[in-house]
Scaffold this active site. Structure first.
Site, PDB file in Angstrom:
ATOM      1  N   SER A 102      56.716  15.623  13.327  1.00 51.79           N
ATOM      2  CA  SER A 102      56.900  14.176  13.371  1.00 51.79           C
ATOM      3  C   SER A 102      55.840  13.554  14.290  1.00 51.79           C
ATOM      4  CB  SER A 102      58.332  13.856  13.806  1.00 51.79           C
ATOM      5  OG  SER A 102      58.643  12.514  13.561  1.00 51.79           O
TER       6      SER A 102
ATOM      7  N   ASP B  82      61.961  11.546   3.052  1.00 46.64           N
ATOM      8  CA  ASP B  82      61.868  11.256   4.482  1.00 46.64           C
ATOM      9  C   ASP B  82      61.769   9.748   4.717  1.00 46.64           C
ATOM     10  OD1 ASP B  82      61.229  11.087   7.187  1.00 46.64           O
ATOM     11  OD2 ASP B  82      59.897  12.820   7.143  1.00 46.64           O
TER      12      ASP B  82
ATOM     13  N   HIS C 191      63.490  14.114   6.514  1.00 44.45           N
ATOM     14  CA  HIS C 191      62.729  14.384   7.726  1.00 44.45           C
ATOM     15  C   HIS C 191      63.087  15.734   8.352  1.00 44.45           C
ATOM     16  CE1 HIS C 191      60.081  12.950  10.883  1.00 44.45           C
ATOM     17  NE2 HIS C 191      60.964  13.254  11.808  1.00 44.45           N
TER      18      HIS C 191
END
Length: 710
Positions: free
Chosen positions: A555, A640, A675
């Site tokens: 991320s 995501d 995610h």
């Protein structure tokens, strides 16, 4: 060897501040996730990755078996006593998901650290409230984001996500029969709380997935008839919701990255309107709870950057008394209130600490906290977090682990200081804690700042002469603390002689608020140079060499990977960028993308020229150049909502176009996840196994038959 996919180039000019960028791969963004050409490209990337990793499939399966083999598959977590029941989760052999269970408490005695849930033939029967395995049937992805029992214990509300997009549906069921009560609440966040037995409070999102409205729902009524308690119209602010430990109040917080303010809902008086607890003042950040006739507020502002703790009477919220003043070296992280005590979780010198204080009797005046009892911890680097505890008790429950100490749950008597280990996770597969060493080391950044690092290795497997392989992990954003917790999968590398290191770089919150401030906005590059400094320090001190150094981040940590790969590709042998935020400038210029507006206080608003050019100078997609890069694995999730899949897809396409080496560049996009990758507890382990197989392949540490495609 299979030929890598080549994304077609469709030039798109992006102009801002008189500067023109040409994005050849903008077409890879499809908000509907349905464009046949885009999906075909993603599948081609997945096929290419599978082909190049086919010779390590046996190794990947072996690692997966190792990781899974460390898990006690049939297990029960520590029961939490609430009202007349013990609540707990049970996992079953071979099952991906948990069962949510409860048992009656046989006696009404007080909660103590020695309290144990009776089991066996004479104990009250176990009741399965919800079996996630049954609910997950027919879904590629399944996650419970919230599981809330009503005050009476008769009903349960749970939030369900079946795509990985973090958009939830909430169901209410009868806790005994499992029958649905009323209609589900759709398209909401996982923030839900009971307001008495007949009402739920929940939050919905706008079209950019910003939590912007809080609602009151009466059971049995249609969602369209629900009452909107507050609408946050400022698109840099988002709403959050939590209940006080006393369960007397619900707190609705509206916050940006540096400002937050709080409303409260009075539950016992069946209030239908929010009242202001802390006003909206730019630069002041507040969180709150309740006990007796006082609200307790943690308050941060510029001059009190590590926060202070204050209390105010319920009937005069502007009259505050300081309980813990601001301290330069200690940051208040969290506060947990009880009927007679308060537990304060803090950070000092980068390490968590917990201190408990006895409070005056309800109705008496409160003053500065004195005579606190600190809870002792043994490892040189460790993680401590509060666990759900019972307000009407003198027992606090907390989580503890280190990189070599499995997750442990303790109950601590706040009056006597007696601590009881309720459970330490069983780690199978021959794990023995004494085989491993954890250390805390410091690296000097380019400006002289000392950067802490947490180190793990197996003492009988490493030489510490520069010949050992290493995996260096980093994050460094959002004031998030990457504490050195235990993770069983790491030992598939550590037991192969790896040294595992976490770099606690600026932009995180490990060393206090200023640690965060010095790694955001116009100081964001400190995050990247700190990480490079840690890598160089580890090489200089014979922990590894460039030829053995692998790096990993997810991320915002994926942004870190992209930035340092562009800045110092010579320093690393291999890199893994998970769901990486790499198209920073283009994303931050587009307020229609989820999270963008709320992120301007983190990265800067590039509609302002100063931020535009600073961001452009490090945004990974904008800084890929014709140079040699190390072996790289990039991952993404099609659904995501935090980092759009197209960002890593574009990064890989541009790397394929420009890089001048013959090293591996692999892209793996999960087409049925978001995610956080896959949802099942064993499915998730596949990502670790695949990642570790890639790292071993890149280092030439695979069996002789498993490195032919390098």
């Amino acid at each position: 060897m299979a030929a890598p996919p080549v994304a077609r180039k469709v030039p798109r000019k992006l102009a801002e501040h008189g500067d023109v960028r040409v994005d050849d791969y903008y077409w890879l963004r499809d908000d509907a996730r349905a464009d046949p050409d885009v999906l075909a490209h993603l599948r081609a990337e997945n096929d290419y990755t599978a082909a190049l990793m086919s010779d390590t499939k046996q190794l990947e399966d072996e690692i997966f078996a190792e990781i899974r083999g460390r898990i006690k598959e049939d297990d029960v977590d520590v029961p939490l006593r609430k009202g007349q029941y013990y609540y707990y989760k049970r996992t079953l052999t071979g099952k991906e998901y948990a069962q949510r269970c409860r048992r009656l408490v046989p006696t009404n005695g007080p909660i103590t650290v020695h309290d144990e849930m009776p089991t066996g033939p004479d104990a009250p029967a176990e009741h399965i409230i919800l079996d996630e395995n049954l609910k997950a049937e027919g879904h590629d992805y399944y996650s419970i984001g919230a599981f809330k029992v009503s005050p009476s214990g008769k009903l349960v509300a749970y939030a369900e996500d079946t795509k990985g997009d973090e958009i939830y549906t909430v169901f209410v069921i009868d806790a005994e029969s499992g029958q649905y009560v009323g209609q589900p609440l759709k398209a909401i966040t996982s923030d839900i709380e009971w307001a008495g037995d007949d009402n739920l409070v929940y939050i919905t999102m706008d079209n950019i997935l910003r939590p912007d409205k809080v609602w009151l729902h009466k059971l049995g009524c249609d969602q369209s008839d629900d009452t909107c308690l507050y609408h946050e119209k400022d698109d840099t602010f988002s709403l959050g919701l939590h209940a006080s430990e006393s369960k007397q109040y619900l707190f609705v917080g509206s916050g940006s990255k540096n400002t937050s303010f709080i409303f409260y809902l009075d539950i016992p008086n069946q209030s239908k309107e929010l009242a202001v607890l802390t006003p909206r003042v730019d630069g002041i950040d507040t969180t709150a709870s309740h006990r007796g006739n006082h609200f307790y507020i943690t308050r941060r502002r510029e001059e009190f950057y590590n926060s202070e703790l204050v209390a105010c009477p319920l009937n005069n919220v502007t009259e505050t008394t300081v309980l813990l003043p601001h301290r330069e070296s200690v940051k208040i992280q969290d506060v947990q209130l009880f009927e007679n005590h308060i537990a304060v979780y803090e950070r000092e010198n980068g390490l968590p600490k917990a201190t408990v204080y006895r409070l005056p009797a309800t109705g008496e005046a409160v003053g500065q906290l004195q005579g606190g009892r600190a809870i002792d911890f043994v490892d040189p680097a460790y993680a401590v977090e509060p666990e759900p505890s019972q307000f009407h008790s003198n027992v606090i429950r907390f989580y503890y682990s280190s990189m070599r100490t499995p997750p442990s749950i303790f109950d601590y008597d706040m009056d006597t200081g007696v601590s009881v280990l309720k459970k330490i996770d069983t780690v199978l597969g021959g794990f023995e804690v004494s085989n491993y060493v954890t250390e805390r080391k410091w690296a000097a950044a380019s400006d002289g700042t000392q950067i802490p690092m947490s180190v793990l290795y197996r003492k009988d497997m490493v030489k510490l002469d520069g010949s050992d392989p290493m995996l260096l992990y980093g994050y460094g954003s959002y004031e998030i603390c990457i504490d050195p917790t235990f993770r069983g999968s790491r030992f598939s590398l550590v037991d192969r002689g790896f040294i595992y290191v976490i770099a606690h770089i600026r932009g995180g919150g490990e060393m206090g608020r200023n640690w965060y401030e010095d790694g955001k906005l116009m100081k964001k590059k400190n995050t990247f140079t700190d990480f490079i400094a840690c890598a160089e320090h580890l090489i200089e001190n014979k922990y590894c060499t460039k030829e053995k150094l692998c790096i990993n981040g997810r991320s915002a940590g994926g942004l870190l990977m992209g930035a340092v790969l562009n800045m110092r590709p010579d320093l690393f042998k291999a890199a893994v960028a998970g769901v990486p935020f790499v198209d920073v400038l283009t994303t931050m210029l587009d307020p229609t993308i989820p999270l963008t507006t709320a992120e301007w206080e983190e990265w800067g608003d590039p509609r302002k020229e100063e931020y535009y050019y600073y961001m452009k100078s490090y945004s990974p997609v904008d800084n890929v150049t014709a140079q040699d890069y190390p072996h790289i694995l990039v991952t993404a999730g099609l659904n995501d909502p935090r980092v759009m899949y197209s960002e890593p897809a574009k990064f890989v396409a541009k790397l394929r176009e420009l890089k001048t080496d013959n090293n591996l560049l692999l892209f793996k996009c999960e087409l049925g996840a978001g995610h956080f990758s896959k949802s099942g507890r064993f499915e998730k382990l596949r990502e670790d196994a695949f990642t570790y197989a890639f790292i071993l392949k890149a280092l030439g540490m695979t069996p002789p038959t498993a490195a032919s495609s390098l």
